[in-house]
Structure formats: C-alpha cells, structure tokens
Design an enzyme around this catalytic site. Structure first.
Site, PDB file in Angstrom:
ATOM      1  N   CYS A  15       5.157  -5.394   9.309  1.00  0.00           N
ATOM      2  CA  CYS A  15       6.170  -4.854  10.217  1.00  0.00           C
ATOM      3  C   CYS A  15       6.361  -5.846  11.357  1.00  0.00           C
ATOM      4  O   CYS A  15       5.399  -6.469  11.814  1.00  0.00           O
ATOM      5  CB  CYS A  15       5.708  -3.494  10.755  1.00  0.00           C
ATOM      6  SG  CYS A  15       6.932  -2.716  11.840  1.00  0.00           S
ATOM      7  N   CYS A  70       3.408  -2.593  17.071  1.00  0.00           N
ATOM      8  CA  CYS A  70       2.846  -1.530  17.915  1.00  0.00           C
ATOM      9  C   CYS A  70       1.336  -1.760  18.006  1.00  0.00           C
ATOM     10  O   CYS A  70       0.690  -2.066  16.999  1.00  0.00           O
ATOM     11  CB  CYS A  70       3.143  -0.156  17.325  1.00  0.00           C
ATOM     12  SG  CYS A  70       4.907   0.148  17.182  1.00  0.00           S
ATOM     13  N   SER A  73       8.452   8.157  16.089  1.00  0.00           N
ATOM     14  CA  SER A  73       7.151   7.801  16.644  1.00  0.00           C
ATOM     15  C   SER A  73       7.343   7.644  18.142  1.00  0.00           C
ATOM     16  O   SER A  73       7.734   6.585  18.615  1.00  0.00           O
ATOM     17  CB  SER A  73       6.656   6.496  16.017  1.00  0.00           C
ATOM     18  OG  SER A  73       6.426   6.698  14.650  1.00  0.00           O
ATOM     19  N   LEU A  74       7.081   8.713  18.866  1.00  0.00           N
ATOM     20  CA  LEU A  74       7.336   8.699  20.314  1.00  0.00           C
ATOM     21  C   LEU A  74       6.104   8.160  21.048  1.00  0.00           C
ATOM     22  O   LEU A  74       6.181   7.161  21.751  1.00  0.00           O
ATOM     23  CB  LEU A  74       7.693  10.112  20.790  1.00  0.00           C
ATOM     24  CG  LEU A  74       8.085  10.203  22.261  1.00  0.00           C
ATOM     25  CD1 LEU A  74       9.419   9.530  22.522  1.00  0.00           C
ATOM     26  CD2 LEU A  74       8.141  11.664  22.725  1.00  0.00           C
ATOM     27  N   HIS A  75       5.009   8.855  20.914  1.00  0.00           N
ATOM     28  CA  HIS A  75       3.687   8.448  21.416  1.00  0.00           C
ATOM     29  C   HIS A  75       3.525   8.410  22.928  1.00  0.00           C
ATOM     30  O   HIS A  75       2.400   8.458  23.413  1.00  0.00           O
ATOM     31  CB  HIS A  75       3.232   7.123  20.795  1.00  0.00           C
ATOM     32  CG  HIS A  75       3.266   7.136  19.299  1.00  0.00           C
ATOM     33  ND1 HIS A  75       2.930   8.260  18.558  1.00  0.00           N
ATOM     34  CD2 HIS A  75       3.629   6.198  18.379  1.00  0.00           C
ATOM     35  CE1 HIS A  75       3.063   7.990  17.263  1.00  0.00           C
ATOM     36  NE2 HIS A  75       3.492   6.761  17.131  1.00  0.00           N
ATOM     37  N   CYS A 120       3.653   8.854   0.423  1.00  0.00           N
ATOM     38  CA  CYS A 120       3.966   8.143   1.667  1.00  0.00           C
ATOM     39  C   CYS A 120       4.292   6.708   1.263  1.00  0.00           C
ATOM     40  O   CYS A 120       3.410   5.979   0.801  1.00  0.00           O
ATOM     41  CB  CYS A 120       2.737   8.231   2.560  1.00  0.00           C
ATOM     42  SG  CYS A 120       2.865   7.287   4.055  1.00  0.00           S
ATOM     43  N   CYS A 148      -1.355   0.088  15.712  1.00  0.00           N
ATOM     44  CA  CYS A 148      -1.036   0.218  14.284  1.00  0.00           C
ATOM     45  C   CYS A 148      -1.516  -0.998  13.490  1.00  0.00           C
ATOM     46  O   CYS A 148      -1.189  -2.131  13.833  1.00  0.00           O
ATOM     47  CB  CYS A 148       0.477   0.394  14.148  1.00  0.00           C
ATOM     48  SG  CYS A 148       1.054   0.376  12.446  1.00  0.00           S
ATOM     49  N   GLU A 176       0.851  -1.187   0.000  1.00  0.00           N
ATOM     50  CA  GLU A 176       0.000   0.000   0.000  1.00  0.00           C
ATOM     51  C   GLU A 176       0.886   1.235   0.000  1.00  0.00           C
ATOM     52  O   GLU A 176       1.901   1.289   0.693  1.00  0.00           O
ATOM     53  CB  GLU A 176      -0.895  -0.004   1.237  1.00  0.00           C
ATOM     54  CG  GLU A 176      -1.752  -1.250   1.277  1.00  0.00           C
ATOM     55  CD  GLU A 176      -2.781  -1.227   2.380  1.00  0.00           C
ATOM     56  OE1 GLU A 176      -3.596  -2.144   2.388  1.00  0.00           O
ATOM     57  OE2 GLU A 176      -2.767  -0.319   3.217  1.00  0.00           O
ATOM     58  N   CYS A 205      -2.278   7.229   8.435  1.00  0.00           N
ATOM     59  CA  CYS A 205      -1.177   6.570   9.137  1.00  0.00           C
ATOM     60  C   CYS A 205      -1.701   5.450  10.010  1.00  0.00           C
ATOM     61  O   CYS A 205      -2.686   5.612  10.710  1.00  0.00           O
ATOM     62  CB  CYS A 205      -0.474   7.566  10.041  1.00  0.00           C
ATOM     63  SG  CYS A 205       0.381   8.767   9.099  1.00  0.00           S
TER      64      CYS A 205
HETATM   65  N1  SAH Z   1       7.582   2.251  11.414  1.00  0.00           N
HETATM   66  C1  SAH Z   1       7.818   3.641  11.290  1.00  0.00           C
HETATM   67  C2  SAH Z   1       7.274   4.196  10.004  1.00  0.00           C
HETATM   68  C3  SAH Z   1       5.762   4.099   9.880  1.00  0.00           C
HETATM   69  S1  SAH Z   1       5.199   5.707   9.958  1.00  0.00           S
HETATM   70  C4  SAH Z   1       7.284   4.365  12.485  1.00  0.00           C
HETATM   71  O1  SAH Z   1       6.561   3.770  13.255  1.00  0.00           O
HETATM   72  O2  SAH Z   1       7.626   5.532  12.652  1.00  0.00           O
HETATM   73  C5  SAH Z   1       3.558   5.519  10.411  1.00  0.00           C
HETATM   74  C6  SAH Z   1       3.207   6.579  11.447  1.00  0.00           C
HETATM   75  O3  SAH Z   1       1.817   6.426  11.785  1.00  0.00           O
HETATM   76  C7  SAH Z   1       3.974   6.388  12.730  1.00  0.00           C
HETATM   77  O4  SAH Z   1       4.245   7.615  13.347  1.00  0.00           O
HETATM   78  C8  SAH Z   1       2.984   5.602  13.544  1.00  0.00           C
HETATM   79  O5  SAH Z   1       3.279   5.630  14.899  1.00  0.00           O
HETATM   80  C9  SAH Z   1       1.685   6.269  13.181  1.00  0.00           C
HETATM   81  N2  SAH Z   1       0.513   5.444  13.436  1.00  0.00           N
HETATM   82  C10 SAH Z   1       0.447   4.105  13.493  1.00  0.00           C
HETATM   83  N3  SAH Z   1      -0.806   3.712  13.781  1.00  0.00           N
HETATM   84  C11 SAH Z   1      -1.541   4.845  13.892  1.00  0.00           C
HETATM   85  C12 SAH Z   1      -2.924   5.096  14.159  1.00  0.00           C
HETATM   86  N4  SAH Z   1      -3.775   4.100  14.347  1.00  0.00           N
HETATM   87  N5  SAH Z   1      -3.329   6.381  14.200  1.00  0.00           N
HETATM   88  C13 SAH Z   1      -2.469   7.405  13.973  1.00  0.00           C
HETATM   89  N6  SAH Z   1      -1.166   7.226  13.702  1.00  0.00           N
HETATM   90  C14 SAH Z   1      -0.703   5.961  13.668  1.00  0.00           C
HETATM   91 FE1  SF4 Z   2       5.728  -0.904  12.649  1.00  0.00          FE
HETATM   92 FE2  SF4 Z   2       5.722   1.745  12.728  1.00  0.00          FE
HETATM   93 FE3  SF4 Z   2       3.408   0.375  12.805  1.00  0.00          FE
HETATM   94 FE4  SF4 Z   2       5.051   0.322  14.881  1.00  0.00          FE
HETATM   95  S1  SF4 Z   2       3.967   2.112  14.064  1.00  0.00           S
HETATM   96  S2  SF4 Z   2       4.036  -1.449  13.974  1.00  0.00           S
HETATM   97  S3  SF4 Z   2       7.020   0.366  13.917  1.00  0.00           S
HETATM   98  S4  SF4 Z   2       4.847   0.460  11.101  1.00  0.00           S
END
Ligand code: SAH
Ligand code: SF4
Length: 347
Positions: free
Chosen positions: A106, A110, A212-214, A99, A113, A85, A334
C-alpha cells in the site's frame, strides 16, 4: 480467467456454443479451480484449456489455519512471483467472509499497519482480486466447511487507489450470471479517499462502505495516517455527507483503540462531535477495533479502556460495536497482512 479470451478460444477450437456456459457454471457455481477436474468437458479440451488458461492466476504457497478454526490465511504467488495474502473469516451458521487484497502493499503508509509499512509493489488486476474469491469458494466446498456469503475489501491495499480493477471486480461479484453475490454482502474499506467514496455512491450504492477513521482529531489522524494531510476530516465529512444523502446507507467508521492516543475522553468527545456534525448522523456506526500488534510502537488499549470508551459513546447516543479480532495468531488479522515472503521460503 478472461471470459472473452476464453470464448474466442472455444470458437477457434470449434467447440459447441454451450461450452462457455458449462465452464462458467463449473467455475462460478460448482467452485472448480482446475480445468482437469471439470468432468463434463471432453478430456482433450480440458488439457488444452489447462495449457492456455488459469482459472485462478496464482500458485498456492501456504494455507494457515487458526487454532479455533475460525480463520484461515492463504499465501498465494502471482505469475510475476509476488505474494498476496487473503483471509477467510467464519461468520455464523457455516457461512464465511473472504477478506480480499486489492493491491500488493500500500502506498499510504499508515503507521499502525503492517501493509503500510511494507511499501507498495503494484495494483492487483480484477482477475487477481476475483481469483482470491474463487480460491476460497473452492477451499470451502472441497473441505465441506460451508458457504462463502460475504466479501470484504479489507486485505492489503487501498481499494480506491485501484478503482479501475476494483470496480470491474465488484461488477463481476454482483453479476447474477457469475458470482451472484448481493451488493449488500460486499463491503469496501477505505482510508478516506474522497473521490472513491463519491464513485462508490454513484456506481454501487448498495455496496457497504467502511471508513478507517481511527481518530477524529486532524493532528492525531495525520500522525497515524499520512493520507489525512491530503483528505482531512472536513473533506471526509463532505464526501460522507454526499454518500449518505445519495445512498441512505449505514457507514461503518473503523476506529482502532490505541492507548492514550485514540482512547481518552477527549478523543471520544472529538468523535462524538464529528458524528454529531452530520445531518444523517444516525447512519454512522462506530466499530471499535482492538489494535493488532505489528512492528509499530503503539500500545493497544486495555479491555477496560475500550469498555469505558464504548460506554461513553453510547451515553452520547452514538451507535457502536466492538470488533472481535480474529486471526491474530496467523497474522491474518487486519493490518497484519504484509505480503512479505514467508521467512522459511527461499528463491
Ligand atoms: N486500505 C483500506 C483497506 C484495508 S482494510 C483501509 O485502510 O481501510 C484494513 C483495516 O484494518 C483498516 O480499517 C485498517 O485501518 C485496519 N488496521 C490496519 N492495521 C491495523 C492494526 N494493526 N490493528 C487493527 N486494525 C488495523
Ligand atoms: Fe494502506 Fe489501509 Fe494499511 Fe493504511 S490501513 S496503510 S490505507 S492498507
């Protein structure tokens, strides 16, 4: 498209020296993705090239467009029949960001995600990463929608766990003879793989970095992002200290707003303390992200909660923006890229 193999092929086929340049120009500057459409080439050569090479290594399954026409998602099928995708997002004045995915699935799982919840299939090759860019360049120019100006590695996968191919793709993206993007128009996002952050600082110091801190609390972050057990906040801080002192570049801290989990005053205080612990704290920029619904159990913070959190950060002199979520309705936002085969598709 492997350029050295293409070059051998052209030599074997007794083509003049300028052919390679013509093809490179047609693909990278004029956005062709089929050899048969490149009219400057002799017809028999176009046929031979089509039989032996692919400009983009996919077949196109579907292109979905959001109602507001500000985002698109494409489902592409690889040579080994896997789905990738990739998303296109409108920026300003007819410019667009692609993007791109760096892996199919992955490994990092997480919890919030969709990609993480769909497991890991394989790394993408540099050609497959760049194929997504060629695909969107072609789409924009054939539909006269504007120009692709930015690339973000924020699709499926963790770019720093596929550094070999990601770094080859970055080199080609900034190569003036090929894609010719400026480093500053490219961003790589990571869940916090510390050795990757160091490599980016050393090898591509002008490419943007997003983390991606969160959460700035180890316990919460480990719950949300299992990778935090391996690279905790302190490790991340050290890698970012190195990055900021080496590059003097801004770092974007991506922060998902989850109701009562990451959006309380205590969470804001943790974030403020984390940022204040940096020598170059002025380079850290927080991007508050609305949670896009996935199959997970989490609840998105309300608009008011997000506003309150942001105001609190700003009062404490933390740079913040809120990121508008685009592409939700096409599951192209995302964290919604699962790489799953669409439901109406059968083998
Ligand atoms: N693996 C890398 C690159 C993916 S970027 C990373 O995690 O940074 C995808 C972005 O979308 C990341 O910042 C991720 O944390 C964020 N993301 C993942 N799931 C999400 C969701 N359900 N809602 C909003 N952002 C999300
Ligand atoms: Fe992978 Fe990034 Fe999704 Fe975490 S947020 S599962 S590192 S794609």
């Amino acid at each position: 498209m492997n350029l050295s193999e293409l070059n051998y092929f052209l030599t074997d086929n007794k083509q003049p020296n300028f052919r390679l340049k013509q093809i490179i120009n047609a693909v990278y500057k004029e956005n062709y993705i089929n050899f048969n459409d490149i009219q400057v080439l002799p017809i028999d050569l176009r046929d031979k090239l089509s039989e032996n090479f692919d400009i983009i290594p996919f077949t196109i399954d579907k292109i979905l467009k959001s109602k507001d026409t500000l985002s698109y998602k494409a489902l592409l099928i690889t040579a080994d029949n896997k789905y990738i995708e990739t998303v296109l997002i409108a920026a300003k004045n007819n410019t667009w960001s692609a993007c791109v995915s760096s892996q199919i699935g992955c490994k990092l799982g997480c919890k919030f995600c969709a990609t993480g919840n769909s497991g890991f299939t394989r790394d993408l090759s540099a050609e497959e990463i760049l194929g997504q860019v060629l695909f969107w360049k072609n789409y924009l120019s054939s539909n006269k929608l504007g120009k692709l100006t930015n690339i973000v590695y924020m699709g499926m996968g963790e770019p720093f766990l596929n550094w070999n191919n990601v770094s080859i793709s970055l080199k080609k993206l900034i190569d003036p003879g090929l894609f010719d993007f400026s480093s500053r128009s490219i961003s790589v996002s990571t869940s916090g793989i510390t050795d990757g952050i160091i490599k980016l600082a050393n090898e591509f110091d002008q490419v943007n970095l997003a983390i991606s801190l969160h959460s700035a609390n180890d316990e919460t972050r480990s719950k949300l992002m299992p990778i935090n057990h391996k690279h905790n906040l302190n490790d991340l801080k050290q890698a970012l200290d190195y990055y900021t002192s080496k590059t003097n570049r801004k770092v974007f801290l991506e922060y998902i707003m989850l109701h009562k989990l990451t959006d309380t005053t205590e969470d804001a205080d943790n974030l403020i303390n984390f940022i204040n612990s940096f020598e170059k704290k002025h380079l850290l920029h927080v991007n508050l992200i609305s949670y896009n619904t996935t199959a997970s159990k989490y609840k998105a913070s309300t608009k008011d909660e997000i506003e309150k959190f942001q105001t609190y950060l700003q009062k404490n002199k933390i740079n913040t923006t809120t990121r508008k979520s685009l592409g939700n309705e096409i599951n192209g936002a995302c964290g919604q890229l699962s790489g799953n085969k669409p439901k109406d598709k059968t083998d």
